[in-house]
Design a protein around this motif. Structure first.
Motif, short mmCIF file in Angstrom:
data_model
loop_
_atom_site.label_atom_id
_atom_site.label_comp_id
_atom_site.label_asym_id
_atom_site.label_seq_id
_atom_site.Cartn_x
_atom_site.Cartn_y
_atom_site.Cartn_z
N VAL A 358 0.86 -1.18 0.00
CA VAL A 358 0.00 0.00 0.00
C VAL A 358 0.90 1.23 0.00
O VAL A 358 2.10 1.12 0.29
CB VAL A 358 -0.93 0.03 1.24
CG1 VAL A 358 -1.75 -1.24 1.33
CG2 VAL A 358 -0.13 0.24 2.52
N SER A 359 0.36 2.39 -0.34
CA SER A 359 1.19 3.59 -0.23
C SER A 359 0.61 4.52 0.84
O SER A 359 -0.61 4.67 0.94
CB SER A 359 1.29 4.32 -1.57
OG SER A 359 0.15 4.12 -2.34
N PHE A 360 1.50 5.08 1.63
CA PHE A 360 1.09 6.05 2.65
C PHE A 360 1.21 7.44 2.03
O PHE A 360 2.29 7.84 1.61
CB PHE A 360 1.99 5.93 3.89
CG PHE A 360 1.65 4.76 4.75
CD1 PHE A 360 2.23 3.53 4.52
CD2 PHE A 360 0.72 4.87 5.77
CE1 PHE A 360 1.90 2.42 5.29
CE2 PHE A 360 0.38 3.78 6.56
CZ PHE A 360 0.97 2.55 6.32
N LEU A 361 0.09 8.14 1.99
CA LEU A 361 0.14 9.51 1.46
C LEU A 361 0.78 10.43 2.48
O LEU A 361 1.50 11.35 2.15
CB LEU A 361 -1.27 9.99 1.13
CG LEU A 361 -2.10 9.05 0.24
CD1 LEU A 361 -3.39 9.73 -0.17
CD2 LEU A 361 -1.31 8.63 -0.97
N ASP A 362 0.48 10.17 3.74
CA ASP A 362 1.14 10.85 4.84
C ASP A 362 0.92 9.93 6.04
O ASP A 362 0.50 8.79 5.87
CB ASP A 362 0.57 12.26 5.06
CG ASP A 362 -0.96 12.25 5.15
OD1 ASP A 362 -1.49 11.33 5.81
OD2 ASP A 362 -1.60 13.14 4.58
N GLN A 363 1.20 10.41 7.22
CA GLN A 363 1.10 9.51 8.37
C GLN A 363 -0.33 9.08 8.67
O GLN A 363 -0.55 8.10 9.36
CB GLN A 363 1.65 10.21 9.62
CG GLN A 363 3.15 10.23 9.65
CD GLN A 363 3.60 10.97 10.88
OE1 GLN A 363 3.39 12.17 10.99
NE2 GLN A 363 4.20 10.27 11.81
N ARG A 364 -1.30 9.85 8.15
CA ARG A 364 -2.68 9.60 8.54
C ARG A 364 -3.51 8.91 7.47
O ARG A 364 -4.65 8.57 7.70
CB ARG A 364 -3.37 10.94 8.89
CG ARG A 364 -2.79 11.60 10.12
CD ARG A 364 -3.23 10.86 11.36
NE ARG A 364 -2.62 11.39 12.59
CZ ARG A 364 -2.83 10.87 13.78
NH1 ARG A 364 -3.61 9.81 13.92
NH2 ARG A 364 -2.25 11.38 14.84
#
Length: 1009
Positions: A358-364
């Motif tokens: 998966v990719s994290f767009l930011d920490q949230r």
């Protein structure tokens, strides 16, 4: 979406929803809470089931769903939240079946001695070809009707994302330094692929804005107490260091050159015939960036026939190669990360489990790699239990391990987890008593009673049958077991339901008494009849309240009551590929198996028979209930001692290996791909959910896939299997495997990434189905045409200059050899020596064995063992295991002065040449001269010599790697078993099959037309 007033697809029928009772309203039926202070416990696991149970997929085990007539959507209770809906288009409830065409296509000739004219005959093929007359064939491009695509709506409730909101599969982590340095995970053929073309990249990379310095690339300390994995695939949690990769860092090599040093080499098989490697063949490594490949799923658990996925179905059709997955989901693992968090993070839209791709767009926020939905990261997921640091969701074990197991919370069950229940059903007719099998089985049970997987809730029971059915009351307090006989087999009833399945701990002494006396109870019997069908009905009634495992031992054709069968084998028709009975003669066993499956009962069949027993019909009881079939032809305690040894060893494994109960498995794939056909032992419930009442570590599965929507804007695709099961300790668990592969746009790249073993394994599964639905000769023709079609496609579309010879890509150099081996394998061979039950058993094995064992029985390994040395040997727990080179399967490789070991999976044959050195005879076989090698000889003496130690270490090592027990036969030159040894020489000609060279000439003739 489901229509108003219709049951939503994906759920069990209403009558299944209630049958297990609901979990009590007082709260979770679970007693084991999460582990204190340890979100992740690393367990040395021997093998657990692999099936996952997403809420809303199997109403039998999870909260019931209600239909919302206004919206036509199904609302699921449980963890999805009251407002969550799952949209799924209506789909057929069973997988689409392949289309069949018929028409003339050249058929594989017989050897010239039998067929001088070699006239063309009608043929079958796995693949359609627009430029060929339509053969009777397997199509790889299936119609989309009834296929189960991942239709995940691009949810309208997506949170707004600043910047580029297009959805991506391009996995991009960005280092917290410069946001423009994007970490593309795909090795790119040319630097243009980075971010020049906005359509191609669609990257949503963001830096983590607020991480403290010195923290971005830290490596979590490895979890303590984890034994090293025996595989060289990532097993423990691994740090994902985000190295910045700009265009200048990308390899400028042609796609895959660095991974396949010979990848782009074209091989002329007529000139280079010895392409078999001298070491075991390794699966190809996907052409991915090393940072992502090191996180990828181990190919022993999950592999794809094409490690480079074609962008479109048209490109796949052009390649004429099958697209599919082969799984070994519940394999015994040396080390398995187990997550005990109460929060299982899944995509809100398609229910994919969070994974390394998966990719994290930011920490949230994280983006799903299957449907591209943007999801919120739950608060609890922000804390990493390994580093004990907050704010590192991308370093958690779920995102660092492609294989992981979750402890499932209560919403993954509708009833409390079932106890382990084991019921043994024994044939005690005269024929059965004559074989002496009861002694062996009862003794094995006595030896392993304390090792049966389970806990204080384990239950056990016994039924015996001949023309009547005998139950055994093992009630606590009885001085000895009490036999209850039911002679009315037309209307079977359970005489005393509460004392027939008893708690093993409480009634252990009575159980031991019964096992000691059972073999003697029927020694004088004159009953020759066998009422197997009524006995199975009785066993089903006894087990249906709980579910569990039924182990049935049968020694003859059932003759009485429902399910009785008549002999169908005609010995002189064994050779004709037309008229053999591969299909069941009655649907009784299949129907009963489906009833069993609905009540979480799996049936394992042990057939110990010297005569024809119609395994094609009997085997259905296991096939559709997710059980297994074990076959011991001509079992006899005196006349066939090696079968006694084999049964003893295999029962020990069977009784003590891990087991998962009341399991279900679902396989998901990236949007655009769809799954249409499943292979293995199970029942397909609701299009894509496999019902597995039991799951065992020795079972394999396969699926066929198609490209339903173009993947042009996609660089990576992922596949995820999830297995939800109840462990023998009563825990609900989910084992998840995720595989990531690159997408390619040229035919050359598709061929470059072909996995020839996986392709051969999938074709074998398809050929078994073809044998059943059409005929054996159709299946054989289709196998041959699979080679012709793919190599023709390669020649016409990839090769620029048309050279003489049979030109193949390096990745497919063994394809003709493996298909020829399949044609000579017991499932598909022609010739009179294959007994019908043996052929059916071989076909069952194709459908139920993991790929590694299927390949071994199809193309055995041959080694020279009279000159073993320690050079290149493995050192395994204080033992030195020699590693002799693998030889081609041809008599050319044998010599009279040597000794050669053939490993054919379920049997080992040691052929000793007439002029073999005296040293080997005396130091390994323990005999004075060649003539004194006893026949039959099935054991090597343990002599105090280095030669003996090496040979025994090598044979033990081969045996230890598999769950079944291969018998060893030492064969002299004049031994009757020499014919079996030579039968496995795939490259040589036999009476009814071509040699490898003749086969290559036939293929070349068809390809160059």
């Amino acid at each position: 979406m489901s229509q108003p007033g219709m049951p939503a697809p994906g759920g069990a029928p209403a009558d299944l929803q209630a049958q297990n009772g609901a979990a009590s309203a007082s709260g979770s039926p679970y007693t084991n809470g999460p582990l204190q202070n340890a979100l992740m416990s690393s367990q040395v696991s021997v093998s657990q089931g692999y099936n996952f149970q997403p809420p809303g997929s199997y109403s039998h085990l999870i909260p019931a769903k209600t239909l919302n007539p206004a919206s036509g959507q199904s609302n699921y209770g449980g963890s999805q939240g009251s407002g969550q809906t799952l949209n799924r288009p209506p789909v057929a409830s069973n997988p689409a079946t392949p289309l069949l065409h018929s028409g003339p296509v050249p058929r594989m000739p017989l050897p010239a001695s039998q067929n001088p004219a070699a006239t063309p005959m009608p043929s079958g093929s796995f693949l359609p070809g627009a430029n060929l007359p339509p053969p009777s064939n397997w199509q790889y491009n299936y119609p989309s009707t009834g296929s189960q695509t991942n239709h995940c709506p691009r949810a309208s409730s997506q949170p707004p994302v600043s910047g580029n909101t297009s959805l991506t599969t391009n996995h991009q982590y960005v280092s917290s330094g410069d946001p423009s340095l994007q970490n593309s995970f795909l090795k790119s053929a040319t630097p243009q692929l980075t971010n020049k073309n906005p359509k191609m990249s669609r990257s949503v990379g963001y830096s983590y804005p607020s991480l403290p310095p010195g923290y971005q690339n830290t490596t979590p300390p490895s979890a303590t107490g984890m034994p090293p994995s025996s595989l060289n695939y990532p097993s423990g949690p691994q740090a994902f260091t985000q190295t910045p990769l700009g265009a200048n860092h990308l390899t400028a090599s042609m796609g895959g050159l660095s991974l396949h040093p010979e990848g782009l080499r074209v091989v002329n098989l007529l000139q280079e015939r010895s392409m078999l490697p001298s070491t075991p063949l390794q699966p190809p490594v996907p052409n991915l960036h090393e940072d992502i490949q090191k996180l990828n799923c181990n190919p022993e658990l999950f592999r794809c026939t094409l490690t480079s996925i074609p962008q479109t179905q048209a490109l796949l059709n052009k390649a004429k190669l099958p697209l599919g997955l082969l799984l070994h989901p519940f394999k015994d693992l040396v080390q398995l990360p187990v997550v005990t968090s109460s929060t299982i993070v899944r995509c809100r839209s398609c229910r994919t489990y969070i994974n390394p791709f998966v990719s994290f767009l930011d920490q949230r926020r994280w983006k799903c790699n299957l449907c591209y939905r943007i999801n919120d990261v739950p608060e609890e997921f922000m804390y990493n239990p390994l580093t004990r640091v907050y704010g590192e969701p991308h370093r958690r074990p779920e995102v660092q391990n492609a294989t992981i197991e979750f402890m499932a919370p209560s919403e993954y069950m509708l009833r409390p987890p079932q106890p382990p229940v084991y019921l043994f059903v024994f044939d005690v007719s005269h024929n059965a008593v004559e074989t002496g099998y009861l002694n062996s089985v009862c003794q094995s049970l006595l030896d392993n009673l304390d090792l049966l997987p389970g806990n204080t809730r384990t239950k056990i029971g016994f039924i015996t049958f001949d023309s009547t059915i005998h139950f055994y009351s093992l009630q606590e307090g009885l001085s000895q077991p009490q036999m209850l006989i039911v002679s009315d087999i037309e209307d079977v009833f359970i005489p005393m339901p509460e004392n027939l399945l008893v708690n093993l701990n409480e009634s252990k002494e009575l159980v031991q008494d019964l096992l000691k006396t059972l073999p003697q109870m029927f020694t004088k019997t004159l009953e020759t009849q066998s009422a197997l069908g009524p006995a199975l009905q009785a066993a089903f009634k006894l087990m249906s309240p709980t579910g569990g495992r039924m182990s049935v031992f049968q020694t003859q054709l059932p003759t009485l009551g429902v399910g009785s069968l008549k002999p169908r084998e005609e010995p002189n028709q064994r050779s004709s590929a037309k008229e053999i009975h591969l299909t069941p003669s009655t649907d009784f066993y299949k129907k009963l198996a489906l009833d069993c499956s609905g009540q979480q009962v799996a049936v394992d069949l042990f057939l110990l028979s010297g005569q024809y027993s119609d395994l094609a019909s009997l085997g259905c009881i296991s096939r559709y209930s997710a059980g297994s079939v074990y076959y011991y032809p001509s079992y006899h305690h005196q006349h066939n001692p090696v079968q006694v040894q084999k049964l003893h060893k295999e029962l020990q494994r069977y009784l003590t290996r891990k087991i998962g109960f009341e399991a279900v498995m679902r396989i998901r794939c990236t949007k655009g791909l769809s799954i249409h056909t499943f292979h293995g032992n199970f029942f397909v419930r609701s299009t894509d959910l496999l019902s597995l009442p039991n799951v065992n570590p020795d079972a394999g599965y396969a699926v066929q896939m198609s490209v339903e929507e173009s993947l042009t804007d996609t660089q990576l695709v992922s596949f995820q299997s999830a297995l939800l099961y109840t462990s023998s300790k009563g825990e609900r668990r989910i084992r998840v495997h995720t595989l990531c592969l690159p997408v390619v746009s040229t035919l050359n790249e598709v061929f470059l990434g072909a996995d020839v073993q996986a392709i051969s394994g999938l074709l074998a599964n398809m050929a078994v189905d073809r044998s059943m639905t059409a005929s054996l000769s159709d299946a054989r023709d289709a196998l041959v045409n699979a080679v012709i079609d793919s190599l023709s496609a390669y020649r016409s579309s990839v090769l620029s200059n048309q050279q003489p010879g049979l030109m193949v890509p390096f990745s497919l150099r063994l394809f003709p050899l493996f298909v020829l081996a399949l044609l000579k394998q017991k499932s598909f061979q022609t010739g009179t020596n294959a007994r019908l039950d043996e052929r059916i058993f071989a076909m069952f094995q194709v459908k139920n064995q993991p790929l590694v064992y299927l390949m071994l029985t199809t193309h055995p390994s041959l080694y020279r063992v009279d000159n073993l040395s320690d050079e290149g040997a493995l050192s395994i727990s204080d033992r030195t295991v020699p590693q002799p080179p693998v030889l081609q399967l041809s008599v050319e490789k044998l010599s009279r002065d040597g000794a050669f070991l053939m490993d054919a999976g379920s049997v080992l044959m040691l052929w000793v040449g007439k002029n073999c050195a005296q040293n080997f005879l005396s130091q390994v076989l323990g005999v004075q001269n060649y003539a004194s090698i006893p026949q039959p000889m099935t054991d090597l003496p343990e002599l105090d010599t280095p030669e003996s130690a090496r040979t025994i270490a090598f044979i033990s090592w081969l045996r230890d790697q598999r769950p079944f027990f291969p018998i060893l036969y030492v064969i002299r030159d004049e031994s009757p078993l020499k014919a079996n040894f030579l039968q496995n020489m795939v490259e040589d000609r036999t009476e009814s099959a071509l040699s490898y060279y003749e086969f290559l000439l036939h293929i070349q003739q068809q390809v160059n037309k």
